[in-house]
Design a protein around this motif. Structure first.
Motif, mmCIF file in Angstrom:
data_model
loop_
_atom_site.group_PDB
_atom_site.id
_atom_site.type_symbol
_atom_site.label_atom_id
_atom_site.label_comp_id
_atom_site.label_asym_id
_atom_site.label_seq_id
_atom_site.Cartn_x
_atom_site.Cartn_y
_atom_site.Cartn_z
ATOM 1 N N LYS A 145 0.895 -1.217 0.209
ATOM 2 C CA LYS A 145 0.042 -0.023 -0.125
ATOM 3 C C LYS A 145 0.790 1.255 0.154
ATOM 4 C CE LYS A 145 -4.088 -1.800 2.249
ATOM 5 N NZ LYS A 145 -4.734 -2.068 3.591
ATOM 6 N N PRO A 146 0.255 2.415 -0.454
ATOM 7 C CA PRO A 146 1.160 3.614 -0.603
ATOM 8 C C PRO A 146 1.448 3.991 0.847
ATOM 9 C CG PRO A 146 -1.085 3.939 -1.695
ATOM 10 C CD PRO A 146 -0.799 2.503 -1.123
ATOM 11 N N LEU A 147 2.419 4.739 1.047
ATOM 12 C CA LEU A 147 2.524 5.277 2.523
ATOM 13 C C LEU A 147 1.995 6.529 2.697
ATOM 14 C CD1 LEU A 147 6.699 5.253 2.665
ATOM 15 C CD2 LEU A 147 5.135 3.738 3.867
ATOM 16 N N LYS A 148 1.454 6.785 3.879
ATOM 17 C CA LYS A 148 0.747 7.909 4.324
ATOM 18 C C LYS A 148 1.508 9.009 4.645
ATOM 19 C CE LYS A 148 -2.668 5.059 6.286
ATOM 20 N NZ LYS A 148 -3.459 4.834 7.449
ATOM 21 N N VAL A 149 1.628 9.996 3.695
ATOM 22 C CA VAL A 149 2.439 11.050 3.819
ATOM 23 C C VAL A 149 1.899 12.398 4.369
ATOM 24 C CG1 VAL A 149 4.324 12.337 2.928
ATOM 25 C CG2 VAL A 149 3.858 9.921 2.124
ATOM 26 N N VAL A 150 2.294 13.119 5.295
ATOM 27 C CA VAL A 150 1.784 14.456 5.742
ATOM 28 C C VAL A 150 2.833 15.392 5.148
ATOM 29 C CG1 VAL A 150 1.932 16.068 7.513
ATOM 30 C CG2 VAL A 150 0.692 13.937 7.934
ATOM 31 N N GLU A 151 2.123 16.367 4.358
ATOM 32 C CA GLU A 151 2.743 17.549 3.967
ATOM 33 C C GLU A 151 3.099 18.743 4.723
ATOM 34 O OE1 GLU A 151 1.281 20.258 1.583
ATOM 35 O OE2 GLU A 151 -0.548 19.469 2.428
ATOM 36 N N HIS A 152 4.024 19.367 4.940
ATOM 37 C CA HIS A 152 3.979 20.736 5.881
ATOM 38 C C HIS A 152 4.723 21.531 5.268
ATOM 39 C CE1 HIS A 152 3.742 23.279 9.123
ATOM 40 N NE2 HIS A 152 4.905 23.562 8.738
ATOM 41 N N ILE A 153 4.118 22.568 4.817
ATOM 42 C CA ILE A 153 4.478 23.864 3.907
ATOM 43 C C ILE A 153 5.011 24.955 4.884
ATOM 44 C CG2 ILE A 153 3.935 25.661 2.097
ATOM 45 C CD1 ILE A 153 3.731 22.705 0.979
ATOM 46 N N GLY A 154 5.949 25.444 4.604
ATOM 47 C CA GLY A 154 6.627 26.608 5.410
ATOM 48 C C GLY A 154 5.757 27.790 5.294
ATOM 49 N N CYS A 155 5.493 28.316 6.190
ATOM 50 C CA CYS A 155 4.380 29.482 6.357
ATOM 51 C C CYS A 155 4.918 30.412 5.246
ATOM 52 C CB CYS A 155 4.427 30.311 7.681
ATOM 53 S SG CYS A 155 3.615 29.302 8.850
ATOM 54 N N HIS A 156 6.085 30.828 5.001
ATOM 55 C CA HIS A 156 6.448 32.084 4.310
ATOM 56 C C HIS A 156 6.490 31.552 2.744
ATOM 57 C CE1 HIS A 156 8.725 34.177 7.800
ATOM 58 N NE2 HIS A 156 7.249 33.916 7.999
ATOM 59 N N TYR A 157 6.210 30.182 2.446
ATOM 60 C CA TYR A 157 6.006 29.887 1.038
ATOM 61 C C TYR A 157 4.968 30.633 0.380
ATOM 62 C CZ TYR A 157 5.654 26.891 -2.967
ATOM 63 O OH TYR A 157 5.496 26.559 -4.364
ATOM 64 N N SER A 158 3.834 30.518 0.749
ATOM 65 C CA SER A 158 2.765 31.243 -0.018
ATOM 66 C C SER A 158 1.827 31.797 0.936
ATOM 67 C CB SER A 158 2.004 30.062 -0.868
ATOM 68 O OG SER A 158 1.483 29.004 0.025
ATOM 69 N N LYS A 159 1.789 31.859 2.232
ATOM 70 C CA LYS A 159 0.761 32.540 3.089
ATOM 71 C C LYS A 159 0.638 33.806 3.005
ATOM 72 C CE LYS A 159 -0.041 28.832 6.469
ATOM 73 N NZ LYS A 159 0.573 28.438 7.619
ATOM 74 N N MET A 160 2.065 34.679 2.667
ATOM 75 C CA MET A 160 2.099 35.849 2.543
ATOM 76 C C MET A 160 1.661 36.408 1.088
ATOM 77 S SD MET A 160 5.312 37.084 4.549
ATOM 78 C CE MET A 160 6.472 36.037 3.643
ATOM 79 N N PHE A 161 2.193 35.703 0.027
ATOM 80 C CA PHE A 161 1.580 35.948 -1.204
ATOM 81 C C PHE A 161 1.407 34.642 -2.107
ATOM 82 C CE2 PHE A 161 4.748 39.171 -0.191
ATOM 83 C CZ PHE A 161 4.458 40.119 -0.476
ATOM 84 N N PRO A 162 0.041 34.212 -1.715
ATOM 85 C CA PRO A 162 -0.510 33.050 -2.412
ATOM 86 C C PRO A 162 -0.320 32.702 -3.893
ATOM 87 C CG PRO A 162 -2.203 34.094 -1.103
ATOM 88 C CD PRO A 162 -1.120 35.136 -1.260
ATOM 89 N N SER A 163 -0.218 33.762 -4.628
ATOM 90 C CA SER A 163 -0.034 33.731 -6.116
ATOM 91 C C SER A 163 1.280 32.964 -6.250
ATOM 92 C CB SER A 163 -0.316 34.668 -6.907
ATOM 93 O OG SER A 163 0.523 35.871 -6.471
ATOM 94 N N LYS A 164 2.267 33.125 -5.158
ATOM 95 C CA LYS A 164 3.821 33.042 -5.738
ATOM 96 C C LYS A 164 3.942 31.437 -5.253
ATOM 97 C CE LYS A 164 4.490 37.100 -6.631
ATOM 98 N NZ LYS A 164 4.419 37.284 -8.171
ATOM 99 N N GLY A 165 3.117 30.614 -4.675
ATOM 100 C CA GLY A 165 3.217 29.209 -4.449
ATOM 101 C C GLY A 165 2.432 28.380 -5.483
ATOM 102 N N PHE A 166 2.978 27.162 -5.811
ATOM 103 C CA PHE A 166 2.052 26.285 -6.416
ATOM 104 C C PHE A 166 0.818 25.574 -5.676
ATOM 105 C CE2 PHE A 166 5.971 25.417 -8.932
ATOM 106 C CZ PHE A 166 5.256 25.619 -10.149
ATOM 107 N N GLY A 167 -0.349 25.984 -5.974
ATOM 108 C CA GLY A 167 -1.251 25.546 -5.216
ATOM 109 C C GLY A 167 -1.689 26.767 -4.449
#
Lengths: 103, 574, 356, 336
Positions: free
Chosen positions: C171-193
């Motif tokens: 079975k596939p591994l269950k993976v948690v993804e955690h994005i750094g806050c400064h990646y896109s929380k300030m400028f949402p359009s600058k990050g994928f998704g």
């Protein structure tokens, strides 16, 4: 091991797990507990509130958020003078509710 | 031949009589035994104190025998009650007097025990056993007819209570209805038995008497034997301490459930609430229905009108208070913060004015009082200019005496510190507790109606008379509680014309705002207020005047004309 | 969760990444925390994918830590950034790639600010000239290093040896993804998704065979939050945030956490140890924790790099259970040996969480 | 066809209905009890949400009805139904026969004295929203003497069972914010506070006004109802409220307190209403036939209602209703 710091208790109101027995019981005999619009008239006119933290508006909220102990502590300050009941724009029988809480 | 002296049909009566006498005796010991020690002492002493002894005699005759209070309420009702009660009393008395004068039908000499035993039933059934003299015969027949007329009214009243000016009557259970029926039939049976001497009617008569006596302890007719004891206890100056013991128990038994308080009670404007009146409260207590008694005690507004109209003077308000005290709400009050409260007033004034919580919400009264005191050149000071402490009365009303004491003590301290000689209050709610519970030696306590009247009388305050027609509403805690009826009326006569309300003074109707009740909803209160306003508007006054901030606020909502406090009226006329 | 809804958001937040020729700047702290990550990144991109990555030895910090800790004013931070841009310009590159999320945030913020306030840009230009006698050109593209891996995730998948699959169950591994806050929380359009449902790491997980775990506190900060952590007395707040995340993800039984920020894997890793010490609770199975890896480390693992070469021994939470699940061979003896074969020393034996 | 239509009330609703009826070829007759047309709105200075001068609107409306038969200083004293419609007797002894009656009798402003704890009529510096509007219009009021701190109390006589009015008066929230801004315009140095229970910004541009109030005029909105007002030694007002969001009782000294009085159905029409058989709702306003499709019809044939006599309404609401009542009456006459 002492790290010099520890986990801080959560400040959230845990609505999923709070105990509303008192409030629900109160609601049966005093359906008007639900009609509070949190205008604060009761608190501002409160004779005991002049000297203490007594606030019926907050007290109702405490019961609705499962902080029964805090609510019961607050009631101890009440002088039962009835001014709050007199100014409530929703006509809530505040004195009765205060007395019923501790039943 | 003893057969005529004794006949088996007397047995039911004798049994009933024996039962009721035993029961009453036991009850008497029980009530006296339940009195707290100091109360009992007071009671014995009152029996021999000339003043109370005289009052006892006066009321025993006036109330128990002649029913003066019922006559005063309504003459037809008075006649009905007196006809039955006094009439019955008279035929018993006359029957006993006859016992010594009449000759048995069979010339048999009866001695000793037999004679004493005969005494017991002889006068009740005398026509079966003895020859009568015309005078006695006439008297006995007369009173019997009187009784039957009373019963006739009672039957009519049962069908239509309006004939005696009563709208609502107490609703009875099986036992009460049954005994009433027994009572109604006793006398017709006796009349028929006496006139026809048919044995069956003698039997019916005797059995009816038995039913009446055996049921008596369990019904409202228990008031007949108990009222006398109640009068004695009342004059001893006792207060009910527990809702179903001692003095209160005597009152419970003394309540005849006549229901006069039902119409009187302000709550009865709503039929649903007429079940919360004193008559039912006493009934619940008698039936040991604690939960209901407690609920009614907490619904009551404590206006005291039921006490004012009660023909027996049952102190139902006091009993309700003792009921509240018996099961107080558990709040665990903590008023330790009061220690640090300081008065905003400075020392060295002769008159100290305490507005109270409610008056804080009616600034007109405070302002008017200020103007009046200034115009009169008084050396005055406000005790709670900046908001004060509650007087403690509302806390007392919830049955929490000791908690109220914290506030009483603090206020006492503040008042004493001011050095004032006179304390003026605007709120009758405060007035009651200040008068009854505060120990303010050397300080005169006045309600502002009394104070203003005094100022006008001694010429300190000059007012002009206008031509406005006022009607005065007596606040319950000023009027019925302390009889302050004349002062406000005198004041109003000085500034305008006084019109009468439909119900006045001790009969005035509570405004509906009362702090006494915990259970009444806003809507129920509004109904009471509307009814009270209608009563006040009876003679079409231009303005309604009251002397209580709570009444003022309550009436303002429903009144078609302006509602003002008496101080406001006076201050306009300075 | 409506996947279509997420996909629509992901489609709305896309950005172009140039195909080649990047100017690469490192993170201040990642090299100390996870020394294998950046090396692996360059190795994969240069040698496995054949891309041109240039590193200038004169580049410095971006000033982000000082800036977010309020110890330097914005102008200073901008001048430092301007100098980095000048280095890129001098080196003849115009695609700027940074390894650090906070740097990415600072660069984005600076460029946006200059866009809104050209006079400020002129002022910074002057400052840079006055201080270093340098002139800068703004990068044509700005990307975070995880964006590059995201872009080439399928190429990596082609060379993959150990997918994110449990070899025992398939079975596939269950993976948690955690994005750094400064990646896109300030400028949402600058990050994928965008900011609410970033796709950058999800894309990698999906491409490499894993299954993404969506849990209630997914958006929550890892607990780094510069100022919370720097003052010892406040450190409890930092840990409480981490604690909240773990409590929230625990029921999903994740096998692995992937992160793209210097601080997140550090705090998600180290606090597991402290929480275990203080509360006795571990979040993995059998007394182990949940490994919190960087995306480069995960990329390296799936491509068959030796775990110890990737520097996975630097993690507090033992990763051996993960390696066993993925079927990756490893030599336990090499765990605490450096690349030069010398002993690195072992961490103090924790009393609660298992370290081997 | 020149049928008479009796319009009782010459405020916004009455005037607008008359204008439209005239256009539809009927003969409206306005009976107005005061000495002028224009109703409450003529006493207003500027209108929310855009501070539009009320005068412009009122003048235009007056211009529209200049050919309409209007009886000023006149009241309907008696009205009866007859075969031809209605027979009305006016206070000047004149009689009018009309085919239909429109009740456009509007509202009374809540008497602020009734909320005694606010001290209107007791303290110098407590005024009503209407009085403030007059101040804006006329530029003077002895009570408004360069105040430094001004408070507005919302919901005076509304949403309050203690005065018997449980309804929301709809326009006071927006009016309060408008007046608060205007006070800041007149007294830029003053601090202006509003004490609200809820801010109901329901209409177009109202939320923008709210934003403007906070942003451009720096009016401070405190969520809490004022419950007691007293006066200090200097005659300034000491108010008590709870800052419910902060959770503490609050005390503040103000130089001026403005009470946002609610609408109540005009009492002067009670007698006529009774004669026509038009009942009131539990809130005291007139009952219409149906809330949705019969809002201008009463339950009595030939009697129509428009404007604030049926519920509190804003000016645009009222004008809309006045226009729709005209159509209703037109159809009624044509189908007769």
């Amino acid at each position: 091991m002492d790290f010099g710091f520890c986990l801080s208790p959560s400040s959230h109101v845990k609505m999923d797990s709070i105990d509303l027995t008192t409030f629900n019981r109160l609601k049966e005999t005093n359906p008007d507990v639900n009609t509070c619009i949190a205008c604060g008239s009761c608190t501002s006119t409160c004779t005991a509130g002049n000297f203490t933290e007594m606030s019926f508006r907050r007290l109702l909220l405490m019961l609705q958020r499962g902080k029964e102990d805090e609510a019961k502590k607050m009631i101890q300050r009440c002088m039962l003078c009835g001014k709050c009941t007199l100014v409530c724009p929703r006509g809530i029988n505040i004195r009765k509710i205060l007395l019923d809480i501790t039943r | 031949m003893n057969q005529y002296i004794f006949h088996p049909f007397v047995l039911p009566f004798v049994l009933g009589m024996a039962f009721v006498l035993t029961y009453c005796l036991v009850g008497l010991f029980r009530i006296i035994g339940q009195l707290p020690k100091d109360d009992r002492k007071k009671f014995w002493r009152s029996l021999v104190t000339p003043k109370t002894a005289w009052a006892n005699i006066r009321d025993l005759f006036g109330d128990c025998l002649f029913h003066v209070k019922i006559w005063k309420r309504n003459p037809i009702l008075g006649y009905m009650h007196s006809a039955i009660a006094f009439g019955w009393f008279m035929i018993i008395v006359i029957g006993h007097v006859m016992l010594f004068t009449l000759k048995p039908l069979q010339d048999v000499d009866v001695h000793g025990f037999a004679r004493t035993f005969t005494n017991f039933y002889y006068p009740i059934f005398y026509k079966h056993f003895a020859e009568e003299t015309p005078v006695f015969a006439f008297l006995m027949d007369f009173f019997l007819i009187v009784i039957i007329t009373g019963i006739f009214i009672a039957v009519v009243k049962k069908i239509y209570s309006g004939v005696v000016g009563v709208k609502r009557v107490t609703k009875f259970g099986f036992a009460d209805n049954m005994i009433r029926f027994a009572l109604w039939t006793i006398f017709p049976f006796r009349l028929i038995a006496e006139k026809t001497n048919i044995m069956a009617f003698w039997w019916l008569y005797s059995i009816d008497l038995m039913i009446f006596m055996c049921m008596l302890p369990f019904t409202r007719y228990m008031h007949i034997p108990t009222e006398a004891l109640f009068i004695l206890l009342k004059h001893a100056g006792l207060k009910p301490r527990e809702p179903r013991k001692g003095y209160a128990l005597a009152q419970i038994y003394s309540c005849p459930s006549c229901g006069l308080c039902i119409d009187a009670c302000p709550m009865s404007v709503n039929d649903k609430n007429s079940g919360n009146t004193s008559a039912y409260f006493m009934k619940k207590l008698r039936n040991a229905d604690d939960a209901e008694a407690k609920r009614i005690a907490e619904t009551c507004m404590q206006c005291g009108k039921c006490v004012a109209v009660c023909p027996v003077s049952i102190e139902s308000c006091d009993i309700k208070m003792s009921q509240r005290e018996a099961t107080p709400y558990i709040i665990n009050s903590d008023h330790s913060y009061l220690e640090n409260v300081e008065s905003s007033s400075s020392v060295n004034s002769t008159v100290l004015y305490f507005a109270g919580c409610m008056t804080q919400l009616t600034p007109k009264i405070m302002r008017s009082m200020k103007k009046i005191m200034e115009a009169a050149g008084e050396n005055y000071e406000f005790l709670d200019k900046d908001g004060g402490i509650c007087c403690g009365r509302p806390m007392m009303l919830s049955g929490k005496k000791s908690e109220a004491q914290a506030m009483i003590d603090k206020n006492t301290e503040l008042i004493k510190k001011s050095g004032a000689k006179k304390l003026v209050l605007s709120c009758p709610i405060c007035y009651k507790v200040f008068k009854e519970e505060y120990k303010l030696e050397g300080i005169e306590i006045q309600h502002h109606t009394q104070y203003i009247n005094e100022l006008i009388k001694n010429g300190k305050l000059k007012v002009s008379k206008g031509d406005v027609n006022y009607v005065y509403h007596d606040p319950c805690e000023l009027g019925r509680a302390f009889g302050v009826y004349d002062e406000p009326r005198e004041v109003l006569e000085n500034v305008g014309n006084l019109r009468k309300a439909k119900s006045e003074k001790e009969l005035s109707i509570c405004c509906g705002g009362s702090l006494g009740s915990f259970n009444l909803t806003q809507q129920e209160r509004d109904e009471i207020t509307a009814n009270s306003v209608d009563d006040l508007m009876y003679n079409h006054p231009d303005e309604i005047v009251t002397a209580c901030p709570l009444c003022l606020k309550t009436f303002s909502k429903k009144s078609p004309v302006q509602v003002k406090d008496i101080s406001e009226i006076v201050s306009e006329k300075i | 969760m409506i996947v279509e809804g997420k996909k629509k958001i992901w489609a709305d937040y896309q950005k172009d990444i140039p195909d080649d020729h990047y100017f690469y700047v490192r993170s201040c702290i990642r090299q100390a925390f996870w020394p294998g990550s950046e090396v692996t990144f360059l190795d994969i991109t240069r040698n496995k994918l054949g891309k041109d990555f240039y590193e200038n030895p004169y580049h410095t910090t971006c000033g982000g830590i000082a800036y977010h800790s309020d110890t330097i004013p914005q102008e200073t931070a901008m001048t430092i950034i301007a100098r980095q841009f000048a280095l890129m310009h001098e080196s003849g590159y115009e695609n700027y790639v940074c390894s650090c999320i906070t740097s990415f945030g600072c660069y984005t913020e600076t460029l946006e600010t200059w866009h809104e306030y050209p006079e400020l840009e002129a002022k910074i230009r002057q400052y840079l000239w006055d201080s270093c006698k340098k002139e800068f050109a703004k990068p044509k593209y700005l990307a975070h290093a995880s964006d590059i891996i995201y872009k080439f995730r399928f190429e990596i998948a082609k060379q993959m040896k150990y997918p994110l699959v449990n070899v025992k169950t398939g079975k596939p591994l269950k993976v948690v993804e955690h994005i750094g806050c400064h990646y896109s929380k300030m400028f949402p359009s600058k990050g994928f998704g965008g900011a609410e449902y970033p796709y950058v790491l999800v894309g990698m997980i999906e491409a490499w065979g894993g299954e993404v775990v969506d849990y209630p506190e997914r958006r929550h900060c890892c607990g780094f939050g510069f100022r919370q952590y720097f003052v010892q007395a406040d450190r409890g707040y930092s840990m409480s945030n981490t604690h909240k995340k773990f409590e929230s993800m625990e029921p999903y039984e994740p096998d692995l956490i992937i992160t793209n920020c210097p601080g997140c894997p550090y705090f998600l890793d180290r606090w597991q140890y402290v929480i275990a010490e203080q509360t006795g609770k571990t979040y993995g199975k059998n007394g182990y924790g949940i490994p919190a890896l960087t995306y480069e480390e995960v990329a390296g693992l799936v491509m068959g790099y030796d775990p110890w070469d990737l520097g996975l021994q630097m993690h507090q939470v033992a990763i051996e259970p993960l390696l066993e699940k993925m079927g990756i061979p490893y030599d336990p003896k090499r765990k605490y040996q450096g690349l030069n074969g010398k002993d690195l020393g072992q961490p103090m034996c924790p009393s609660c969480i298992k370290s081997v | 066809m020149k049928e008479n239509i009796l319009i009782i009330g010459g405020g916004a609703a009455g005037m607008e209905a008359a204008t439209q009826l005239k256009k539809l070829g009927l003969n409206p007759i306005i009976v107005e009890k005061s000495e002028r047309l224009g109703g409450h709105i003529a006493q207003w200075d500027r209108l929310f949400p855009a501070f539009h001068p009320a005068k412009d609107v009122v003048e235009q409306m007056l211009n529209n009805v200049k050919d309409v038969d209007a009886r000023l200083n006149t009241e309907v004293t008696d009205i009866q139904r007859d075969n031809n419609g209605f027979h009305a007797v006016l206070s000047n002894k004149e009689t009018i026969d009309a085919k239909a009656v429109i009740l456009a009798t509007g509202f009374d402003l809540f008497k602020a004295e009734r909320k005694q704890e606010y001290g209107y009529g007791i303290y110098n510096n407590v005024i009503t929203s209407l009085e403030l509007e007059k101040f804006f219009k006329e530029g003077k009021d002895p009570r408004i003497n360069n105040p430094k701190k001004i408070g507005f109390v919302h919901c005076v006589g509304a949403r309050d069972v203690k005065v018997g009015n449980t309804y929301c008066s709809k326009v006071c929230c927006t009016t309060a914010l408008k007046q608060a801004c205007e006070m800041k315009e007149v007294f830029p140095d003053a601090e202006v506070y509003t004490f609200y229970m809820d801010l109901r910004m329901f209409g177009p541009g109202y939320e923008d006004l709210y934003l403007k109030t906070q942003k451009d005029f720096d009016v401070k909105c405190i969520r809490g109802r004022v419950c007691e007002v007293s006066e200090d030694m200097d005659g300034r007002l000491v108010i008590k409220a709870e800052d419910t969001l902060f959770g503490k009782p609050l005390r503040m000294t103000l130089d001026l307190l403005v009470l946002m009085c609610s609408m109540e159905k005009a009492k002067s029409i009670d007698k006529i209403q009774q004669k026509l058989g038009i009942a009131n709702n539990s809130d005291g306003f007139m009952q219409n036939k149906d809330m949705y499709l019969g809002m201008n019809d009463s339950k009595q044939d030939g009697v129509f209602v428009a404007g604030t006599c049926t519920a509190p309404k804003s000016l645009p609401d009222t004008i809309g209703e006045a226009r729709s009542v005209a159509v209703e009456v037109f159809n009624y006459i044509n189908n007769k």
